[in-house]
Design a protein around this motif. Structure first.
Motif, mmCIF file in Angstrom:
data_model
loop_
_atom_site.group_PDB
_atom_site.id
_atom_site.type_symbol
_atom_site.label_atom_id
_atom_site.label_comp_id
_atom_site.label_asym_id
_atom_site.label_seq_id
_atom_site.Cartn_x
_atom_site.Cartn_y
_atom_site.Cartn_z
ATOM 1 N N CYS A 261 20.828 32.799 -82.374
ATOM 2 C CA CYS A 261 21.514 33.250 -81.047
ATOM 3 C C CYS A 261 22.389 32.364 -80.705
ATOM 4 O O CYS A 261 22.316 31.052 -80.792
ATOM 5 N N GLY A 262 23.789 32.876 -80.540
ATOM 6 C CA GLY A 262 24.867 32.063 -80.079
ATOM 7 C C GLY A 262 25.071 31.080 -80.914
ATOM 8 O O GLY A 262 25.581 29.966 -80.723
ATOM 9 N N GLY A 263 24.792 31.419 -82.243
ATOM 10 C CA GLY A 263 25.283 30.471 -83.396
ATOM 11 C C GLY A 263 24.115 29.557 -83.875
ATOM 12 O O GLY A 263 24.311 28.636 -84.716
ATOM 13 N N ALA A 264 23.038 29.480 -83.024
ATOM 14 C CA ALA A 264 21.940 28.586 -83.209
ATOM 15 C C ALA A 264 20.765 29.220 -83.766
ATOM 16 O O ALA A 264 20.147 30.364 -83.399
ATOM 17 N N GLN A 265 20.383 28.805 -85.034
ATOM 18 C CA GLN A 265 19.145 29.350 -85.958
ATOM 19 C C GLN A 265 18.056 29.009 -85.182
ATOM 20 O O GLN A 265 17.584 27.979 -84.695
ATOM 21 N N GLY A 266 17.068 30.148 -85.030
ATOM 22 C CA GLY A 266 15.573 30.207 -84.552
ATOM 23 C C GLY A 266 15.543 29.968 -82.868
ATOM 24 O O GLY A 266 14.422 29.411 -82.631
ATOM 25 N N VAL A 267 16.803 30.155 -82.167
ATOM 26 C CA VAL A 267 16.245 30.254 -80.915
ATOM 27 C C VAL A 267 15.245 31.207 -80.399
ATOM 28 O O VAL A 267 14.586 30.822 -79.146
ATOM 29 N N LEU A 268 15.244 32.460 -81.048
ATOM 30 C CA LEU A 268 14.336 33.459 -80.459
ATOM 31 C C LEU A 268 13.513 33.448 -81.553
ATOM 32 O O LEU A 268 13.792 33.731 -82.903
ATOM 33 N N GLN A 269 11.936 33.350 -81.590
ATOM 34 C CA GLN A 269 11.075 33.227 -82.748
ATOM 35 C C GLN A 269 9.635 33.880 -82.268
ATOM 36 O O GLN A 269 9.273 33.911 -81.036
ATOM 37 N N HIS A 270 9.155 34.639 -83.232
ATOM 38 C CA HIS A 270 7.913 35.473 -82.787
ATOM 39 C C HIS A 270 6.882 34.957 -84.046
ATOM 40 O O HIS A 270 7.474 35.280 -85.316
ATOM 41 N N TRP A 271 5.712 35.045 -83.934
ATOM 42 C CA TRP A 271 4.616 34.973 -84.974
ATOM 43 C C TRP A 271 3.639 35.832 -84.514
ATOM 44 O O TRP A 271 3.069 36.014 -83.470
ATOM 45 N N LYS A 272 3.247 37.011 -85.449
ATOM 46 C CA LYS A 272 2.422 37.948 -85.537
ATOM 47 C C LYS A 272 1.297 37.875 -86.377
ATOM 48 O O LYS A 272 1.679 37.667 -87.433
ATOM 49 N N VAL A 273 0.208 37.657 -85.970
ATOM 50 C CA VAL A 273 -1.163 37.701 -86.767
ATOM 51 C C VAL A 273 -1.964 39.064 -86.737
ATOM 52 O O VAL A 273 -2.376 39.103 -85.566
#
Length: 315
Positions: A261-273
């Motif tokens: 996002c906006g050139g930055a990796q991993g700004v939005l993350q999600h973990w689903k179990v």
């Protein structure tokens, strides 16, 4: 929401003074000594004319001359900060050895946003603002590294903070099993970020029977489908959908999603179990797992959240 047995504790009330502006070396609390690091202590303040309470855990190596990151941890419903601290083990040095942990207490065991909440969103946001002022005044705080995490309605309230002007005071957010009552199908367009991109990580169980992954009617109002909610955050943060990655582990039971996002990796993350219910994800048995008749999960949320926070400072 997480419904647990009544949990009581004595709260020592101590009214803190008003904060003064931060300096480049840290906040006004730098230079003030605290004789009991590594022991959680209990405090109070008056916000919006109401007595509020919270607890603070300083790292064992706390120095009054070194600015520290601050993490606010918001408990679930029918609970208090002490329970969230015990459940997540976030005060342990392996997770927060270089951070100040703060555990606010909601009014009536909950946070604003649900139809059963006892205070308004405006009042709870003001409490957080007043609490941050108190922390800056009493402790040596790195003002560029203030974070928020929470579980259930606490996670939902973390999202409420992120969608308000108060988000300007935070570097990143990490709700877990969030009840996003103020960010659902009817209200998501009301989300106003202080800046974009704004780092957000969410952890959720696919088998959550209190805050359904698919959304719908929750105990305190309508909740969004988590996939849809992630799409809203991807749009808010200007994420490149083509950059989304999905990593699976434990025979596909765990999926880790990440956006640039906006050139930055991993700004939005999600973990689903997939097989996890309404509890704090941990590889060690904890109270919230016991409350939903489950055992340890594949991932350690406290480690994941802290490592996420370590990546971001407020610009």
């Amino acid at each position: 929401m997480m419904k647990l047995a009544d949990f009581t504790t004595a709260i020592t009330t101590a009214i803190l003074g008003l904060a003064v502006p931060a300096t480049s070396e840290g906040t006004a609390g730098c230079g003030k000594s605290h004789p009991l690091p590594d022991i959680t202590q209990y405090f109070g303040l008056t916000s919006s004319g109401r007595d509020r309470s919270y607890s603070v855990h300083l790292p064992a190596n706390y120095s009054s001359t070194n600015p520290y990151p601050v993490v606010l941890g918001f408990h679930g419903s029918s609970s208090i900060g002490l329970f969230f601290e015990a459940d997540t083990k976030m005060s342990e040095a392996r997770f927060s050895g270089n951070k100040i942990m703060v555990y606010p207490n909601g009014v009536g065991g909950a946070w604003a946003g649900a139809n059963y909440s006892e205070v308004s969103v405006t009042e709870d946001l003001q409490f957080v603002s007043d609490l941050l002022d108190a922390m800056r005044d009493s402790y040596c705080v790195d003002d560029s590294r203030i974070y928020a995490t929470g579980m259930s309605i606490g996670g939902g309230f973390v999202n409420t903070i992120a969608c308000s002007s108060l988000s300007s005071q935070f570097a990143a957010f990490a709700p877990a099993s969030g009840s996003f009552y103020t960010d659902n199908d009817a209200q998501h367009t009301n989300c106003t970020l202080a800046r974009s991109p704004l780092p957000v990580l969410e952890i959720h169980g696919g088998a959550d029977e209190s805050v359904f992954y698919s959304g719908g009617a929750g105990e305190g109002g309508q909740e969004p489908n988590i996939t849809t909610w992630l799409g809203w955050w991807a749009a808010r943060n200007g994420c490149d959908d083509s950059s989304k990655t999905v990593e699976e582990s434990f025979d596909g039971d765990v999926q880790h999603m990440s956006w640039t996002c906006g050139g930055a990796q991993g700004v939005l993350q999600h973990w689903k179990v997939d097989d996890m219910g309404h509890c704090w994800a941990s590889t060690e048995i904890n109270f919230s797992q016991i409350s939903v008749d489950e055992g340890p999960t594949h991932i350690q949320a406290s480690q994941i959240v802290m490592e996420f926070f370590d990546r971001f400072t407020k610009p």
